[in-house]
Design an enzyme around this catalytic site. Structure first.
Site, PDB file in Angstrom:
ATOM      1  N   TRP A   1      -2.358  36.135  48.292  1.00 57.51           N
ATOM      2  CA  TRP A   1      -1.103  35.995  49.057  1.00 57.51           C
ATOM      3  C   TRP A   1      -0.739  34.513  49.117  1.00 57.51           C
ATOM      4  O   TRP A   1      -1.605  33.646  48.928  1.00 57.51           O
ATOM      5  CB  TRP A   1      -1.250  36.587  50.457  1.00 57.51           C
ATOM      6  CG  TRP A   1      -2.341  35.988  51.317  1.00 57.51           C
ATOM      7  CD1 TRP A   1      -3.614  36.469  51.469  1.00 57.51           C
ATOM      8  CD2 TRP A   1      -2.257  34.809  52.144  1.00 57.51           C
ATOM      9  NE1 TRP A   1      -4.336  35.655  52.322  1.00 57.51           N
ATOM     10  CE2 TRP A   1      -3.517  34.629  52.761  1.00 57.51           C
ATOM     11  CE3 TRP A   1      -1.251  33.884  52.436  1.00 57.51           C
ATOM     12  CZ2 TRP A   1      -3.800  33.575  53.642  1.00 57.51           C
ATOM     13  CZ3 TRP A   1      -1.526  32.829  53.308  1.00 57.51           C
ATOM     14  CH2 TRP A   1      -2.788  32.694  53.890  1.00 57.51           C
TER      15      TRP A   1
ATOM     16  N   GLU B   1      -6.632  23.607  60.932  1.00 61.28           N
ATOM     17  CA  GLU B   1      -6.504  23.974  59.515  1.00 61.28           C
ATOM     18  C   GLU B   1      -5.915  22.823  58.704  1.00 61.28           C
ATOM     19  O   GLU B   1      -6.281  22.615  57.542  1.00 61.28           O
ATOM     20  CB  GLU B   1      -5.607  25.215  59.346  1.00 61.28           C
ATOM     21  CG  GLU B   1      -6.135  26.498  59.987  1.00 61.28           C
ATOM     22  CD  GLU B   1      -7.226  27.174  59.174  1.00 61.28           C
ATOM     23  OE1 GLU B   1      -7.571  26.683  58.085  1.00 61.28           O
ATOM     24  OE2 GLU B   1      -7.748  28.198  59.646  1.00 61.28           O
TER      25      GLU B   1
ATOM     26  N   GLU C   1      -8.110  27.886  51.588  1.00 60.90           N
ATOM     27  CA  GLU C   1      -7.915  27.384  52.960  1.00 60.90           C
ATOM     28  C   GLU C   1      -6.573  26.661  53.111  1.00 60.90           C
ATOM     29  O   GLU C   1      -5.964  26.693  54.181  1.00 60.90           O
ATOM     30  CB  GLU C   1      -9.048  26.425  53.337  1.00 60.90           C
ATOM     31  CG  GLU C   1     -10.377  27.096  53.629  1.00 60.90           C
ATOM     32  CD  GLU C   1     -10.408  27.781  54.994  1.00 60.90           C
ATOM     33  OE1 GLU C   1      -9.561  27.475  55.847  1.00 60.90           O
ATOM     34  OE2 GLU C   1     -11.287  28.646  55.183  1.00 60.90           O
TER      35      GLU C   1
ATOM     36  N   HIS D   1      -3.728  28.311  54.827  1.00 56.49           N
ATOM     37  CA  HIS D   1      -3.755  28.612  56.269  1.00 56.49           C
ATOM     38  C   HIS D   1      -2.903  27.628  57.063  1.00 56.49           C
ATOM     39  O   HIS D   1      -2.080  28.014  57.885  1.00 56.49           O
ATOM     40  CB  HIS D   1      -5.193  28.605  56.795  1.00 56.49           C
ATOM     41  CG  HIS D   1      -6.088  29.574  56.080  1.00 56.49           C
ATOM     42  ND1 HIS D   1      -7.442  29.627  56.278  1.00 56.49           N
ATOM     43  CD2 HIS D   1      -5.804  30.532  55.147  1.00 56.49           C
ATOM     44  CE1 HIS D   1      -7.963  30.573  55.513  1.00 56.49           C
ATOM     45  NE2 HIS D   1      -6.984  31.130  54.813  1.00 56.49           N
TER      46      HIS D   1
ATOM     47  N   GLU E   1     -16.938  29.248  59.973  1.00 59.05           N
ATOM     48  CA  GLU E   1     -16.033  30.239  59.387  1.00 59.05           C
ATOM     49  C   GLU E   1     -15.969  31.481  60.271  1.00 59.05           C
ATOM     50  O   GLU E   1     -14.904  32.081  60.433  1.00 59.05           O
ATOM     51  CB  GLU E   1     -16.474  30.635  57.972  1.00 59.05           C
ATOM     52  CG  GLU E   1     -16.427  29.519  56.949  1.00 59.05           C
ATOM     53  CD  GLU E   1     -15.017  29.156  56.485  1.00 59.05           C
ATOM     54  OE1 GLU E   1     -14.030  29.724  56.970  1.00 59.05           O
ATOM     55  OE2 GLU E   1     -14.908  28.280  55.614  1.00 59.05           O
TER      56      GLU E   1
ATOM     57  N   THR F   1     -13.786  30.618  63.273  1.00 56.38           N
ATOM     58  CA  THR F   1     -12.351  30.615  62.929  1.00 56.38           C
ATOM     59  C   THR F   1     -11.861  32.043  62.733  1.00 56.38           C
ATOM     60  O   THR F   1     -10.743  32.372  63.133  1.00 56.38           O
ATOM     61  CB  THR F   1     -12.092  29.828  61.620  1.00 56.38           C
ATOM     62  OG1 THR F   1     -13.225  29.050  61.297  1.00 56.38           O
ATOM     63  CG2 THR F   1     -10.910  28.933  61.747  1.00 56.38           C
TER      64      THR F   1
ATOM     65  N   ASP G   1      -9.377  35.931  55.064  1.00 52.82           N
ATOM     66  CA  ASP G   1      -9.949  34.853  54.239  1.00 52.82           C
ATOM     67  C   ASP G   1     -11.191  34.265  54.906  1.00 52.82           C
ATOM     68  O   ASP G   1     -12.222  34.041  54.260  1.00 52.82           O
ATOM     69  CB  ASP G   1      -8.947  33.687  54.106  1.00 52.82           C
ATOM     70  CG  ASP G   1      -7.949  33.899  52.977  1.00 52.82           C
ATOM     71  OD1 ASP G   1      -7.986  34.948  52.329  1.00 52.82           O
ATOM     72  OD2 ASP G   1      -7.127  32.976  52.766  1.00 52.82           O
ATOM     73  N   GLU G   2     -11.059  34.000  56.199  1.00 49.22           N
ATOM     74  CA  GLU G   2     -12.185  33.386  56.920  1.00 49.22           C
ATOM     75  C   GLU G   2     -13.409  34.301  56.842  1.00 49.22           C
ATOM     76  O   GLU G   2     -14.537  33.833  56.689  1.00 49.22           O
ATOM     77  CB  GLU G   2     -11.839  33.110  58.391  1.00 49.22           C
ATOM     78  CG  GLU G   2     -10.550  32.333  58.645  1.00 49.22           C
ATOM     79  CD  GLU G   2     -10.560  30.878  58.182  1.00 49.22           C
ATOM     80  OE1 GLU G   2     -11.503  30.476  57.478  1.00 49.22           O
ATOM     81  OE2 GLU G   2      -9.608  30.141  58.509  1.00 49.22           O
TER      82      GLU G   2
ATOM     83  N   HIS H   1     -15.021  33.867  53.521  1.00 45.51           N
ATOM     84  CA  HIS H   1     -15.713  32.564  53.440  1.00 45.51           C
ATOM     85  C   HIS H   1     -16.989  32.574  54.293  1.00 45.51           C
ATOM     86  O   HIS H   1     -18.001  31.986  53.917  1.00 45.51           O
ATOM     87  CB  HIS H   1     -14.771  31.443  53.905  1.00 45.51           C
ATOM     88  CG  HIS H   1     -13.559  31.294  53.035  1.00 45.51           C
ATOM     89  ND1 HIS H   1     -12.441  30.605  53.420  1.00 45.51           N
ATOM     90  CD2 HIS H   1     -13.297  31.759  51.790  1.00 45.51           C
ATOM     91  CE1 HIS H   1     -11.530  30.646  52.448  1.00 45.51           C
ATOM     92  NE2 HIS H   1     -12.029  31.348  51.449  1.00 45.51           N
TER      93      HIS H   1
HETATM   94 FE   LIG Z   1     -12.247  28.641  57.030  1.00 43.55          FE
HETATM   95 FE   LIG Z   2      -8.879  28.411  57.533  1.00 39.69          FE
END
Ligand SMILES: [Fe+2]
Ligand SMILES: [Fe+2]
Length: 327
Positions: A32, A75, A113, A116, A166, A169, A198-199, A202
């Protein structure tokens, strides 16, 4: 702890990392991008789209908006984090285009990242409820001031830090997503949801790297875990400053606590999760400092939990970040 030995271990993990890169990072074509979630300003009816977007954003309570700005500022300090990762011994990207799996991870992680901060920044600017100059000044100061996670360029300490961070977050973004939905702000609900996704990926990656270290070098791994916990995990935006408020980060943390976006009991929960993920309680054959470290981390979550029950609410806070008019 000998850092040279830690470097040897992470350098021995190249095949392992290469093997997992495909599931830990998403190909660009399948990813995305921030503009997917924001009003299309090229559309003919962009005014209507933007107006509707802004109407929906009015539903957000001011304290949620303030926490979201703090999350965005965090971020946006990504250049600090990428330089830090590249300073971790054994993980460097010596040429900037190296095909070493650690370098590929570091660049892949950074590029994911980077979306974000972009997405949250643009979202917030378009709401018309933010004093963007104050927010941009905060980002400028934060990048200027830097950040020391106290990992001393040791990759083991780095993996413990990032696994924790991570997950923290992920929790914050998920909680903002939930609060946005509750307020009826579907756009932000979706935005924070995809970022949290995403976090989560990660988090999985760093936990996996550290799990491998636990397999290869259990005594030093548990020692590194305890060392990081004793130093306390400092949030990466701890040095944020808007040019006015000296204790801006403390203020942001209080609002995060009060709104339930990120709380002391979340901190305890993360410690618990890491202890379980790495099976620290079941490590056998440890002696001396490693056995002590094991005992320390296994009892830590309960101690934090007891402490978190004593935190009390401190009332509403004001931020330079929020626009006075129309806010
Ligand atoms: Fe992150
Ligand atoms: Fe992030």
């Amino acid at each position: 702890m000998s850092i040279e030995h830690h470097v040897e271990v992470v350098e021995s993990m190249l095949d392992f990392v290469r093997e997992h890169l495909g599931s830990l990072l998403k190909p660009v074509e399948e990813s995305w991008q921030p503009s997917d979630f924001l009003p299309d300003l090229n559309a003919e009816d962009w005014v209507r789209r933007l107006t509707e977007f802004r109407e929906r954003a009015k539903a957000l309570p001011r304290d949620i908006l303030a926490v979201l700005v703090g999350d965005m500022v965090t971020e946006e300090a990504l250049p600090t984090y990428q330089s830090w990762i590249n300073r971790l011994r054994g993980l460097a990207d010596p040429t900037g285009v190296s095909d070493n799996p650690w370098a590929q991870w570091s660049r892949g992680w950074t590029s994911e990242e980077n979306r974000h901060g972009d997405l949250l920044n643009r979202y917030l600017a378009l709401t018309g409820r933010i004093n963007m100059h104050a927010v941009e000044t905060t980002i400028h100061h934060l990048l200027n001031r830097g950040f020391d996670p106290q990992t001393q360029n040791d990759p083991y300490l780095g993996f413990v830090y990032t696994s924790f961070q991570e997950r923290a977050t992920k929790i914050s973004h998920r909680n903002v997503a939930t609060l946005a939905k509750r307020a009826g702000e579907e756009t932000l609900h979706t935005i924070c949801g995809v970022i949290a996704g995403d976090e989560a990926r990660h988090e999985k990656a760093y936990k996996l790297f550290m799990a491998r270290v636990f397999e290869l070098d259990p005594a030093e791994a548990v020692h590194a875990f305890a060392t990081m916990m004793k130093r306390k995990i400092t949030m990466p935006a701890v040095l944020m400053y808007d040019g006015m408020e000296k204790n801006l980060f403390a203020k942001f943390s209080r609002v995060a606590q009060q709104t339930g976006v990120y709380t002391a009991s979340d901190y305890a929960g993360i410690v618990d999760d890491l202890v379980n993920t790495w099976n620290v309680g079941r490590l056998s054959g440890l002696s001396g400092a490693a056995a002590k470290a094991q005992e320390y981390v296994c009892g830590l979550a309960d101690r934090y939990r007891a402490l978190s029950e004593r935190l009390s609410s401190t009332g509403p806070e004001e931020f330079s970040w929020l626009a006075k008019v129309g806010a």
